[in-house]
Design an enzyme around this catalytic site. Structure first.
Site, PDB file in Angstrom:
ATOM      1  N   CYS A  88     -44.637  62.069 -36.858  1.00  0.00           N
ATOM      2  CA  CYS A  88     -43.526  63.200 -37.017  1.00  0.00           C
ATOM      3  C   CYS A  88     -42.446  62.947 -36.195  1.00  0.00           C
ATOM      4  O   CYS A  88     -41.581  62.087 -36.477  1.00  0.00           O
ATOM      5  CB  CYS A  88     -44.137  64.629 -36.863  1.00  0.00           C
ATOM      6  SG  CYS A  88     -43.482  65.750 -37.722  1.00  0.00           S
ATOM      7  N   HIS A 177     -49.118  63.988 -40.386  1.00  0.00           N
ATOM      8  CA  HIS A 177     -49.767  64.184 -38.996  1.00  0.00           C
ATOM      9  C   HIS A 177     -51.325  63.746 -39.290  1.00  0.00           C
ATOM     10  O   HIS A 177     -52.031  64.760 -39.472  1.00  0.00           O
ATOM     11  CB  HIS A 177     -49.927  65.875 -38.826  1.00  0.00           C
ATOM     12  CG  HIS A 177     -48.381  66.327 -38.087  1.00  0.00           C
ATOM     13  ND1 HIS A 177     -48.052  66.016 -36.827  1.00  0.00           N
ATOM     14  CD2 HIS A 177     -47.195  66.791 -38.796  1.00  0.00           C
ATOM     15  CE1 HIS A 177     -46.964  66.606 -36.756  1.00  0.00           C
ATOM     16  NE2 HIS A 177     -46.340  67.083 -37.745  1.00  0.00           N
ATOM     17  N   GLU A 179     -53.379  63.270 -36.878  1.00  0.00           N
ATOM     18  CA  GLU A 179     -53.811  63.728 -35.736  1.00  0.00           C
ATOM     19  C   GLU A 179     -54.133  65.436 -36.032  1.00  0.00           C
ATOM     20  O   GLU A 179     -55.168  65.863 -35.153  1.00  0.00           O
ATOM     21  CB  GLU A 179     -53.263  63.784 -34.399  1.00  0.00           C
ATOM     22  CG  GLU A 179     -52.126  64.741 -34.268  1.00  0.00           C
ATOM     23  CD  GLU A 179     -50.911  64.767 -35.246  1.00  0.00           C
ATOM     24  OE1 GLU A 179     -50.019  65.653 -35.039  1.00  0.00           O
ATOM     25  OE2 GLU A 179     -51.084  64.107 -36.260  1.00  0.00           O
TER      26      GLU A 179
END
Length: 231
Positions: A88, A177, A179
């Site tokens: 990001c 994202h 994660e």
């Protein structure tokens, strides 16, 4: 022991499933928190660099003075041939560090789940191969507007912006994202304020969707972590 340096810009954006998987593989994670005054190193002494997300713009140096040193660290890591992953904001910082540009998305923010739409090149990319069509989490208001020379788009977001980019043989940026856990996304949505044409109940809807995809999102995050380890 393999060691990764992770640049984390705020408490609400940790390494999440990426960090969880790397630690399970025995990788030592050194997290630097410049938002807490911890200095960004001038050169990378670790085996790989990971730069996470945050709410700031990639060029907002006056308000966030660690962004310029982070871009310098990215350039140093890339020049040394170290595996580098930007997520990001991290993706945008890699783009700017290597000569590209980032702007506010003229189509507005991209929030919630969107499919990972890989190009033909992305389908065989070492980081993302096999993940086309997977739902991935987005929460970004800025996008890459111009790529640096030699960069290759690997995936495209629904609004036409770059969703993933390979900047070099072992250098990637992902606008999504991999994660982010549902718990982290819930923290983000707890302070979400709709803008423009965004639905008033968007935060609740997007959070419910993310929560319902926990297992598949975790599997995607682990897949990205595994692939980066092999880089």
């Amino acid at each position: 022991m393999t060691r990764y340096l992770i640049v984390q810009h705020e408490p609400e954006a940790p390494a999440g499933w990426l960090g969880e998987r790397w630690e399970a593989q025995g990788i030592e994670l050194d997290v630097v928190r410049p938002d807490l005054g911890e200095p960004i190193p001038e050169a990378l002494t670790h085996d790989a660099l990971v730069v996470l997300g945050g709410p700031m713009n990639a060029n907002e140096d006056d308000a966030f003075p660690w962004l310029a040193p982070t871009r310098e660290l990215i350039r140093s890591a890339v020049a040394d041939g170290k595996p580098t992953l930007g997520v990001c904001l991290g993706h945008q910082l890699v783009n700017v560090a290597l000569g590209g540009e980032v702007v506010v998305n003229p189509n507005g923010r991209l929030v919630g789940l969107n499919p990972l739409s890989l190009s033909d090149v992305g389908e065989v990319d070492p980081l993302l191969a096999g993940l086309s069509g997977r739902d991935v989490v987005h929460y970004n208001g800025d996008v890459v507007s111009r790529l640096p020379e030699g960069a290759t788009v690997l995936a495209t977001s629904p609004d036409g912006s770059a969703q993933a980019v390979r900047y070099g043989p072992r250098v990637w940026g992902v606008q999504f994202h991999p994660e982010t856990t549902p718990e982290v996304f819930a923290d983000w949505m707890s302070t979400f304020v709709p803008e423009g044409d965004e639905p008033l109940d968007g935060a609740q809807t997007w959070l419910a969707e993310v929560q319902s995809r926990r297992e598949s999102l975790q599997a995607t995050g682990y897949a990205v972590a595994n692939a980066f380890t092999r880089a």
